[in-house]
Design a protein around this motif. Sequence first.
Motif, PDB file in Angstrom:
ATOM      1  N   HIS A 182      66.484  94.058  33.666  1.00  0.00           N
ATOM      2  CA  HIS A 182      66.106  92.700  34.084  1.00  0.00           C
ATOM      3  C   HIS A 182      66.966  91.662  33.365  1.00  0.00           C
ATOM      4  N   ALA A 183      67.129  91.839  32.062  1.00  0.00           N
ATOM      5  CA  ALA A 183      67.899  90.867  31.284  1.00  0.00           C
ATOM      6  C   ALA A 183      69.394  90.948  31.569  1.00  0.00           C
ATOM      7  N   LYS A 210      60.457 103.704  29.238  1.00  0.00           N
ATOM      8  CA  LYS A 210      60.584 103.276  30.633  1.00  0.00           C
ATOM      9  C   LYS A 210      60.515 101.753  30.742  1.00  0.00           C
ATOM     10  N   SER A 211      59.566 101.143  30.046  1.00  0.00           N
ATOM     11  CA  SER A 211      59.414  99.686  30.094  1.00  0.00           C
ATOM     12  C   SER A 211      60.610  98.987  29.460  1.00  0.00           C
ATOM     13  N   VAL A 212      61.085  99.527  28.356  1.00  0.00           N
ATOM     14  CA  VAL A 212      62.225  98.914  27.658  1.00  0.00           C
ATOM     15  C   VAL A 212      63.480  98.963  28.528  1.00  0.00           C
ATOM     16  N   ILE A 213      63.690 100.077  29.214  1.00  0.00           N
ATOM     17  CA  ILE A 213      64.849 100.197  30.101  1.00  0.00           C
ATOM     18  C   ILE A 213      64.747  99.187  31.247  1.00  0.00           C
ATOM     19  N   ALA A 214      63.542  99.078  31.841  1.00  0.00           N
ATOM     20  CA  ALA A 214      63.344  98.127  32.938  1.00  0.00           C
ATOM     21  C   ALA A 214      63.576  96.695  32.472  1.00  0.00           C
ATOM     22  N   LEU A 253      63.318  82.543  32.119  1.00  0.00           N
ATOM     23  CA  LEU A 253      62.149  82.465  31.236  1.00  0.00           C
ATOM     24  C   LEU A 253      60.867  82.760  32.013  1.00  0.00           C
ATOM     25  N   ILE A 254      60.795  82.279  33.254  1.00  0.00           N
ATOM     26  CA  ILE A 254      59.615  82.539  34.086  1.00  0.00           C
ATOM     27  C   ILE A 254      59.520  84.016  34.444  1.00  0.00           C
ATOM     28  N   THR A 255      60.595  84.575  34.978  1.00  0.00           N
ATOM     29  CA  THR A 255      60.556  85.960  35.475  1.00  0.00           C
ATOM     30  C   THR A 255      60.408  86.965  34.340  1.00  0.00           C
ATOM     31  N   PHE A 256      61.098  86.733  33.239  1.00  0.00           N
ATOM     32  CA  PHE A 256      61.033  87.692  32.122  1.00  0.00           C
ATOM     33  C   PHE A 256      59.668  87.632  31.445  1.00  0.00           C
ATOM     34  N   CYS A 279      67.581  82.982  41.731  1.00  0.00           N
ATOM     35  CA  CYS A 279      68.522  82.893  40.604  1.00  0.00           C
ATOM     36  C   CYS A 279      69.717  83.822  40.803  1.00  0.00           C
ATOM     37  N   VAL A 280      69.455  85.041  41.269  1.00  0.00           N
ATOM     38  CA  VAL A 280      70.545  85.995  41.499  1.00  0.00           C
ATOM     39  C   VAL A 280      71.481  85.477  42.589  1.00  0.00           C
ATOM     40  N   VAL A 281      70.898  84.999  43.689  1.00  0.00           N
ATOM     41  CA  VAL A 281      71.714  84.470  44.789  1.00  0.00           C
ATOM     42  C   VAL A 281      72.524  83.257  44.325  1.00  0.00           C
TER      43      VAL A 281
END
Length: 360
Positions: free
Chosen positions: A124-125, A116-120, A98-101, A56-58
């Motif tokens: 991601h988003a 830490k989780s919220v920042i990660a 939707l899959i990755t998140f 997706c990024v590429v």
Amino acid sequence: MVYSTTRCLLEDGQTIARDATVMIIAAVLGIVATLVISAIDYELIMKLWPIIAGFCVVLMIITLIFGAAPDARPDSKCWLKIGSVYFQSSELVKIGFLITFSMHLELVRDSINSLKSVIALGVHAMVPIALVVLTGDMGSALVFIIMTIGLLFFAGLHWGYFACGGLLTLAASPLIWMFVFSDYQKKRFLALFRPEQFTDESFQQLLGLNALGSGGFWGTGFTKGIYTQGGIVPESENDMIFTSIGEETGFFGCIVALGLLFAIVYKIIKIAKTSRDFSTQLFCYGMAVMISAQVLINIGMCLMILPVIGITLPFFSAGGSSTLCLYIGIGLVFSIYRFNRSRDAVNFRLSRISTPFSEF
């Protein structure tokens, strides 16, 4: 409806316009993709989430560099031109996100409320959102933001984070207005409140409202709408197709169309509730949020409640990319339903041995 709205574009000898042909092809390919994906165990797909994230990024970077823009919006490089076909990358990235998140949320499920989780999760988003914004597709960026909020809500994030996010957004809104929105986008907002001053930006929505109102309760009849058949409302086959539905099928047709979309969303939510895996529950909820968000934004746009921001009406608007990718997402929902739904136990007794498993 796409066939009806594009009849005014027919040239001599043509019986069906290109947009209608593309929709037929996309729907057929989409149904085939749905059936194929539904036959694949969802676990095989979900486990590929790191590869899907990289893809997706590429894909978005390629779109950013080599993307094509329509003549009316040279700043919006949202499409990849493949031969004579235009593909909107963000539509496929929505499903990938939707899959990755969802998988990311499952990995941090026990510590989701830690900073830490919220920042990660925020990072991601922000990656796909930032890439979509850079291509000039603000409408899709808004859908990504809504999907992110919806997934975090269903994952059980503490309400305090939502409150903090809302306050930060409110505080940053002047900066967003000044430095993020272009002059064209600002005028789209201002046209809602002063249409007589911003006539160039408001005429599309005003014509759309006239088309909607002219349909009455039962509509003027299929392929008989004056606004639709005259091509009076710009993008009536795409972003403004709901106005054509209202003109030619009336208020009754609008209710039927919204009822069909509501039924799809309702069924997806029902499948989510029967799913046993946390990630697949979230994926289904995310699909429901994505479709609902696009419906609400599109309808609000056609009713001149929201500015025109280029969001299609799912399964109705012309656009092969949107239609095909929606079917891909539905295919994964079907796979989840087939391989991962909770079944009511059927107890039976054999030689005084009870079992919770279903009888086959």
